[in-house]
Design an enzyme around this catalytic site. Structure first.
Site, mmCIF file in Angstrom:
data_model
loop_
_atom_site.group_PDB
_atom_site.id
_atom_site.type_symbol
_atom_site.label_atom_id
_atom_site.label_comp_id
_atom_site.label_asym_id
_atom_site.label_seq_id
_atom_site.Cartn_x
_atom_site.Cartn_y
_atom_site.Cartn_z
ATOM 1 N N CYS A 139 0.808 -1.232 0.000
ATOM 2 C CA CYS A 139 0.000 0.000 0.000
ATOM 3 C C CYS A 139 0.841 1.283 0.000
ATOM 4 C CB CYS A 139 -0.958 0.006 1.186
ATOM 5 S SG CYS A 139 -0.262 -0.685 2.689
ATOM 6 N N HIS A 186 -3.003 5.935 4.753
ATOM 7 C CA HIS A 186 -1.570 6.150 4.963
ATOM 8 C C HIS A 186 -1.217 7.552 4.451
ATOM 9 C CE1 HIS A 186 -1.190 2.070 6.115
ATOM 10 N NE2 HIS A 186 -0.476 1.579 5.120
HETATM 11 C C1 11C Z 1 1.073 -2.052 6.597
HETATM 12 N N1 11C Z 1 1.932 -1.911 4.344
HETATM 13 O O1 11C Z 1 0.595 -0.912 6.477
HETATM 14 C C2 11C Z 1 1.559 -2.816 5.391
HETATM 15 C C3 11C Z 1 0.481 -3.773 5.015
HETATM 16 O O2 11C Z 1 3.207 -6.233 2.133
HETATM 17 O O3 11C Z 1 1.114 -6.240 1.647
HETATM 18 C C4 11C Z 1 0.704 -4.497 3.708
HETATM 19 C C5 11C Z 1 1.735 -5.568 3.813
HETATM 20 C C6 11C Z 1 2.036 -6.052 2.450
HETATM 21 O O4 11C Z 1 1.168 -2.637 7.662
#
Ligand code: 11C
Ligand code: A2P
Length: 340
Positions: free
Chosen positions: A128, A248
């Site tokens: 993400c 995010h």
């Molecule tokens: C998080 N980006 O916000 C991570 C979730 O490699 O698909 C996604 C983890 C991934 O914790």
């Protein structure tokens, strides 16, 4: 044409959004097959006004499936994605399992849709934090070139699954009630030690690597290089978890290869597909995760020239990690596959 679509991890934070957005976007579905662990067998989901039973994700469950959308964690993808392909499905995988596999395209449709053509059954959906950054950087890469990028993230807890969201809420409640705070999930569920997320900031997302960075930080580096086909791209990341449920945020510092005009950059980003510019600091207009929740766009604001470098540029980039960061990008890949 209508398609049989399996959603692996249908009860999860991302899986539920995949089901919702397949419906909302009117994806041409013949049969929806929600799959999860044996724990969820017997539960149902509602899809297209009908109750559909959740089945256990086993190799057998992919019989007759055209598209299998995986978001049940890397180990489930490693054990079942190839089984799905063997049953004739095209897999779009939301986990870290295959992203850096040279045989597997890593795709954000606005950025590198053409890479889909090279798939051998599996297409990977990036992390993400990577997705929203590459959507913001791609027009700058094309127009000016990227000399170097430094990014710091402010990541929502839903990235770590629905249990992490529950944990933030119950901890917040416990603090307000002056009760004992329990931490069992964040920063990383499978590590032995946990930190309180409520009223705190945790500078760790995913496990530590040998080089002093975390896996999330290295995902941002390696995935971005692969998506842009720029193996030497200079990029460093600091990934931080903040007590936000969804969305995010990223502070991105980029040094461009050529001189730029700030107004031209604003115009360029405003005309980019999937991007909304919200950039009027004098009116207190800028992207925030609460506003980005449930929206599919990438929001960009605080666009300004660096004070110490003439080709340096700062951006503030926000997107819903469960949507463009995961479920919606996955569906957009599926839409591109059926369109082509
Ligand atoms: C998080 N980006 O916000 C991570 C979730 O490699 O698909 C996604 C983890 C991934 O914790
Ligand atoms: P289940 O609800 O049956 O445990 P989240 O990312 O929000 O934590 O959700 C994880 C998703 O992955 C859930 O849908 C969960 O299903 C699913 N899952 C976890 N382990 C397995 C497994 N071994 N096989 C299939 N699905 C799994």
């Amino acid at each position: 044409d209508l398609y049989t679509v399996a959603v692996v991890g249908a009860t999860g934070a991302v899986g539920q959004q995949i089901l919702k957005h397949l419906e909302e976007r009117k994806f041409p579905i013949k049969e929806i097959r929600p799959l999860a662990s044996a724990r969820s067998v017997g539960q149902t989901i509602t899809f297209g006004g009908k109750e559909v039973e959740i089945q256990e994700a086993t190799p057998h469950a992919f019989k007759g499936v055209d598209l299998a959308l995986f978001s049940a964690g890397g180990s489930v993808s490693l054990s079942l994605a190839k089984e799905a392909v063997a049953h004739g499905a095209i897999v779009i995988d939301n986990t870290n399992a295959f992203r850096m596999d040279p045989e597997v395209p890593l795709v954000v449709p606005e950025v590198n849709r053409e890479a889909i053509q090279e798939h051998k059954g599996i297409i990977a959906n990036p992390n993400c934090s990577t997705i929203q950054m590459v959507v913001a950087l791609k027009p700058l890469l094309d127009q000016y070139g990227l000399e170097r990028v430094i990014v710091s993230t402010y990541q929502a807890v839903s990235g770590a699954g629905w249990q992490a969201s529950d944990e933030l809420l119950s901890q917040s409640n416990a603090v307000l009630q002056d009760e004992q705070v329990e931490a069992k999930i964040l920063p990383v569920g499978r590590l032995p030690q946990h930190h309180q997320m409520a009223f705190n900031v945790i500078p760790q997302v995913d496990v530590a690597q040998d080089n002093g960075y975390t896996l999330e930080e290295m995902k941002m580096v390696n995935e971005t290089r692969k998506i842009f086909s720029e193996n030497e791209l200079a990029l460093s990341a600091t990934c931080v978890r903040v007590p936000v449920l969804r969305g995010h945020s990223e502070s991105i510092y980029v040094e461009l290869k050529s001189e730029y005009d700030l107004e031209e950059v604003r115009q360029l980003l405003s005309s980019t597909s999937g991007v909304v510019v919200q950039d009027q600091i004098e009116k207190q207009i800028y992207p925030m995760p609460l506003d980005a929740t449930d929206q599919i766009e990438v929001y960009i604001g605080r666009i300004r020239r660096d004070l110490s470098h003439p080709r340096g540029l700062h951006l503030w980039v926000v997107s819903d990690n469960l949507l463009k960061g995961a479920a919606v990008n996955t569906i957009q890949i599926a839409e591109a596959i059926i369109a082509d």
